[in-house]
Enzyme design. Sequence first.
Site, mmCIF file in Angstrom:
data_model
loop_
_atom_site.group_PDB
_atom_site.id
_atom_site.type_symbol
_atom_site.label_atom_id
_atom_site.label_comp_id
_atom_site.label_asym_id
_atom_site.label_seq_id
_atom_site.Cartn_x
_atom_site.Cartn_y
_atom_site.Cartn_z
ATOM 1 N N GLN A 174 19.517 14.407 -46.526
ATOM 2 C CA GLN A 174 20.173 13.230 -47.135
ATOM 3 C C GLN A 174 19.404 11.961 -46.779
ATOM 4 O OE1 GLN A 174 23.816 12.146 -45.179
ATOM 5 N NE2 GLN A 174 24.650 11.119 -46.979
ATOM 6 N N GLY A 175 18.802 11.316 -47.770
ATOM 7 C CA GLY A 175 18.046 10.085 -47.526
ATOM 8 C C GLY A 175 18.847 8.865 -47.942
ATOM 9 N N SER B 253 20.378 6.358 -45.107
ATOM 10 C CA SER B 253 20.200 5.271 -44.133
ATOM 11 C C SER B 253 18.739 4.840 -44.034
ATOM 12 C CB SER B 253 20.660 5.721 -42.747
ATOM 13 O OG SER B 253 21.968 6.214 -42.809
ATOM 14 N N GLU C 72 31.344 14.116 -48.020
ATOM 15 C CA GLU C 72 30.706 14.170 -46.696
ATOM 16 C C GLU C 72 31.755 13.938 -45.613
ATOM 17 O OE1 GLU C 72 27.702 11.205 -45.917
ATOM 18 O OE2 GLU C 72 27.077 12.188 -44.060
ATOM 19 N N SER D 67 30.406 5.083 -39.704
ATOM 20 C CA SER D 67 31.001 5.020 -38.360
ATOM 21 C C SER D 67 32.530 4.916 -38.450
ATOM 22 C CB SER D 67 30.444 3.818 -37.595
ATOM 23 O OG SER D 67 31.046 2.639 -38.054
ATOM 24 N N ASN D 68 33.186 5.307 -37.360
ATOM 25 C CA ASN D 68 34.655 5.306 -37.371
ATOM 26 C C ASN D 68 35.227 3.894 -37.501
ATOM 27 O OD1 ASN D 68 34.277 8.002 -37.116
ATOM 28 N ND2 ASN D 68 35.684 8.283 -35.406
ATOM 29 N N GLU D 69 34.479 2.894 -37.015
ATOM 30 C CA GLU D 69 34.952 1.505 -37.206
ATOM 31 C C GLU D 69 35.008 1.187 -38.708
ATOM 32 O OE1 GLU D 69 32.440 2.298 -35.072
ATOM 33 O OE2 GLU D 69 33.468 1.985 -33.165
HETATM 34 C C1 LIG Z 1 23.418 12.357 -35.579
HETATM 35 C C2 LIG Z 1 23.281 11.495 -36.808
HETATM 36 C C3 LIG Z 1 22.918 12.088 -38.004
HETATM 37 C C4 LIG Z 1 22.720 11.294 -39.134
HETATM 38 N N1 LIG Z 1 22.278 11.899 -40.282
HETATM 39 C C5 LIG Z 1 21.996 11.133 -41.342
HETATM 40 C C6 LIG Z 1 21.407 11.709 -42.515
HETATM 41 O O1 LIG Z 1 21.160 12.922 -42.585
HETATM 42 N N2 LIG Z 1 21.108 10.893 -43.540
HETATM 43 C C7 LIG Z 1 21.379 9.552 -43.524
HETATM 44 O O2 LIG Z 1 21.117 8.898 -44.519
HETATM 45 N N3 LIG Z 1 21.918 8.970 -42.438
HETATM 46 C C8 LIG Z 1 22.220 9.720 -41.346
HETATM 47 N N4 LIG Z 1 22.745 9.139 -40.223
HETATM 48 C C9 LIG Z 1 22.906 7.668 -40.198
HETATM 49 C C10 LIG Z 1 24.364 7.218 -40.184
HETATM 50 O O3 LIG Z 1 24.930 7.298 -41.443
HETATM 51 C C11 LIG Z 1 24.347 5.771 -39.628
HETATM 52 O O4 LIG Z 1 23.956 5.850 -38.267
HETATM 53 C C12 LIG Z 1 25.712 5.122 -39.725
HETATM 54 O O5 LIG Z 1 26.039 4.847 -41.069
HETATM 55 C C13 LIG Z 1 25.753 3.791 -38.921
HETATM 56 O O6 LIG Z 1 24.701 2.966 -39.285
HETATM 57 P P1 LIG Z 1 23.700 2.342 -38.178
HETATM 58 O O7 LIG Z 1 23.264 3.440 -37.273
HETATM 59 O O8 LIG Z 1 22.665 1.570 -38.887
HETATM 60 O O9 LIG Z 1 24.616 1.374 -37.294
HETATM 61 P P2 LIG Z 1 25.057 -0.107 -37.664
HETATM 62 O O10 LIG Z 1 25.486 -0.164 -39.095
HETATM 63 O O11 LIG Z 1 23.990 -1.037 -37.229
HETATM 64 O O12 LIG Z 1 26.338 -0.296 -36.757
HETATM 65 C C14 LIG Z 1 26.241 -0.549 -35.339
HETATM 66 C C15 LIG Z 1 27.659 -0.650 -34.788
HETATM 67 O O13 LIG Z 1 28.347 -1.766 -35.400
HETATM 68 C C16 LIG Z 1 29.571 -1.326 -35.991
HETATM 69 N N5 LIG Z 1 29.789 -2.038 -37.258
HETATM 70 C C17 LIG Z 1 28.867 -2.287 -38.224
HETATM 71 N N6 LIG Z 1 29.437 -2.968 -39.253
HETATM 72 C C18 LIG Z 1 30.756 -3.128 -38.932
HETATM 73 C C19 LIG Z 1 31.881 -3.715 -39.598
HETATM 74 N N7 LIG Z 1 31.751 -4.265 -40.817
HETATM 75 N N8 LIG Z 1 33.086 -3.668 -38.981
HETATM 76 C C20 LIG Z 1 33.230 -3.097 -37.745
HETATM 77 N N9 LIG Z 1 32.189 -2.518 -37.063
HETATM 78 C C21 LIG Z 1 30.966 -2.525 -37.652
HETATM 79 C C22 LIG Z 1 29.377 0.161 -36.262
HETATM 80 O O14 LIG Z 1 30.616 0.829 -36.294
HETATM 81 C C23 LIG Z 1 28.524 0.587 -35.070
HETATM 82 O O15 LIG Z 1 29.351 0.834 -33.957
HETATM 83 C C24 LIG Z 1 22.962 9.890 -39.084
HETATM 84 C C25 LIG Z 1 23.357 9.306 -37.880
HETATM 85 C C26 LIG Z 1 23.511 10.079 -36.755
HETATM 86 C C27 LIG Z 1 23.921 9.401 -35.474
#
Ligand SMILES: Cc1cc2nc3c(=O)[nH]c(=O)nc-3n(C[C@H](O)[C@H](O)[C@H](O)COP(=O)(O)OP(=O)(O)OC[C@H]3O[C@@H](n4cnc5c(N)ncnc54)[C@H](O)[C@@H]3O)c2cc1C
Length: 375
Positions: free
Chosen positions: A128-129, A131, A246, A361-363
């Site tokens: 899945q591409g 992020s 998902e 994320s759960n938030e």
């Molecule tokens: C093990 C793992 C597997 C993954 N696999 C894939 C994959 O196969 N393909 C893919 O595309 N992606 C994948 N991901 C990416 C995943 O979808 C992102 O990590 C996720 O959406 C969070 O984005 P970020 O890491 O950029 O964190 P950020 O968006 O930078 O968030 C950082 C923190 O801020 C909080 N936050 C951000 N915005 C808000 C808001 N508006 N309100 C409250 N809190 C907020 C978040 O909850 C988090 O705690 C994977 C991630 C992990 C950890």
Amino acid sequence: MDTALSPELSAFRDEVRSFIAANLPDDLRRAARRTPSVFHDPDVSLPWQRILNARGWAAPDWPVEFGGPGWDAVQRYIFISECVAADAPHLAPMGLKMVAPVLMHYGTPQQQAYYLPRILSGEDYWCQGFSEPGSGSDLASLRLRADRDGSDYVLNGSKIWTTHAHFANRMFCLVRTSAEGKPQAGISFLLIDMDTPGIRISPIHTLAGDHELNQVFFDDVRVPQANRLGAENDGWSVAKHLLAFERGGVYAPALVARLREVERACPEDPVLRQKIARQAVSLEALQAIELKALRKEGPTAMYPSILKVLGTEASQAIDVLACDILGTPGWRAREADLPDDIAVTVPRYLNNRAASIYAGSNEIQRDIIAKMMLG
Ligand SMILES: Cc1cc2nc3c(=O)[nH]c(=O)nc-3n(C[C@H](O)[C@H](O)[C@H](O)COP(=O)(O)OP(=O)(O)OC[C@H]3O[C@@H](n4cnc5c(N)ncnc54)[C@H](O)[C@@H]3O)c2cc1C
């Protein structure tokens, strides 16, 4: 669930149970039990997928016309419960549960005829591409450029956290095809062959030491426009459709099985025993919600987010319980009977910290629930 089963459903459960007992090889069962992640490597998951596919059971959620078994919601729940109770490997969700439903909804007849059978058989393994560095929760800000050139798009940029990209021969990918208007309005959804020249995969090792994740770089990668799913600049609708599959899903049967293992390893400690009992009650509640969701009763639009939050947080609570047991004085004396599940306690605890981050994320899920409830 046993007490609620009709004679027909009991017979169905027995059929599934005996099929698994007769066909799931011990080495796959053991490898699955000792995998700390929810993502099982393809050398563990694909052999089991092929066995299920030969029986017509690889895709319980698919409609019959695409190769599903035609089960109702309760049958699917029973099937999943029996698989996890038997420690069957988890099938990779990216093909069967994520891109397949959007192919069924948005794909052309040609795309459906080509890709869906290859997903079922395991011939195609998807990643899945979505992020990108800087675009996770705020996914609509993604920047991977796809510029039209003749009948192709030319892609430049990168994707990150791409689970199992190093195993996959296909990626479904969100790309930027327009910078006009709202960010959501300039995104398209592409199906990419991972062997295309210009794609480079760089591993990311997790806190637990696993290699599941990658960064994927695109340098002048040519993708035919015919590989687009849905209309140009309408990829956001496709992505939203996919994310509902998902998230959500079924967590309780696997968690009930894990909690039983934890209980089996637990010493005679009243505090720990009480924590296990509390967790068991929460899982009963989770199971009740999952069954309502499967039957499409209640606040259906909210279930993907509700179940993602409850399921992942319950799984992390069980990880903590398992770690508490490892830390109990005198526990090492029992190490000889260590169940496989407990033997991977610490790697699993570390790996599963990610469960409340991935798939949104759960938030963010709590924000979605709040917006739906408060308007
Ligand atoms: C093990 C793992 C597997 C993954 N696999 C894939 C994959 O196969 N393909 C893919 O595309 N992606 C994948 N991901 C990416 C995943 O979808 C992102 O990590 C996720 O959406 C969070 O984005 P970020 O890491 O950029 O964190 P950020 O968006 O930078 O968030 C950082 C923190 O801020 C909080 N936050 C951000 N915005 C808000 C808001 N508006 N309100 C409250 N809190 C907020 C978040 O909850 C988090 O705690 C994977 C991630 C992990 C950890």
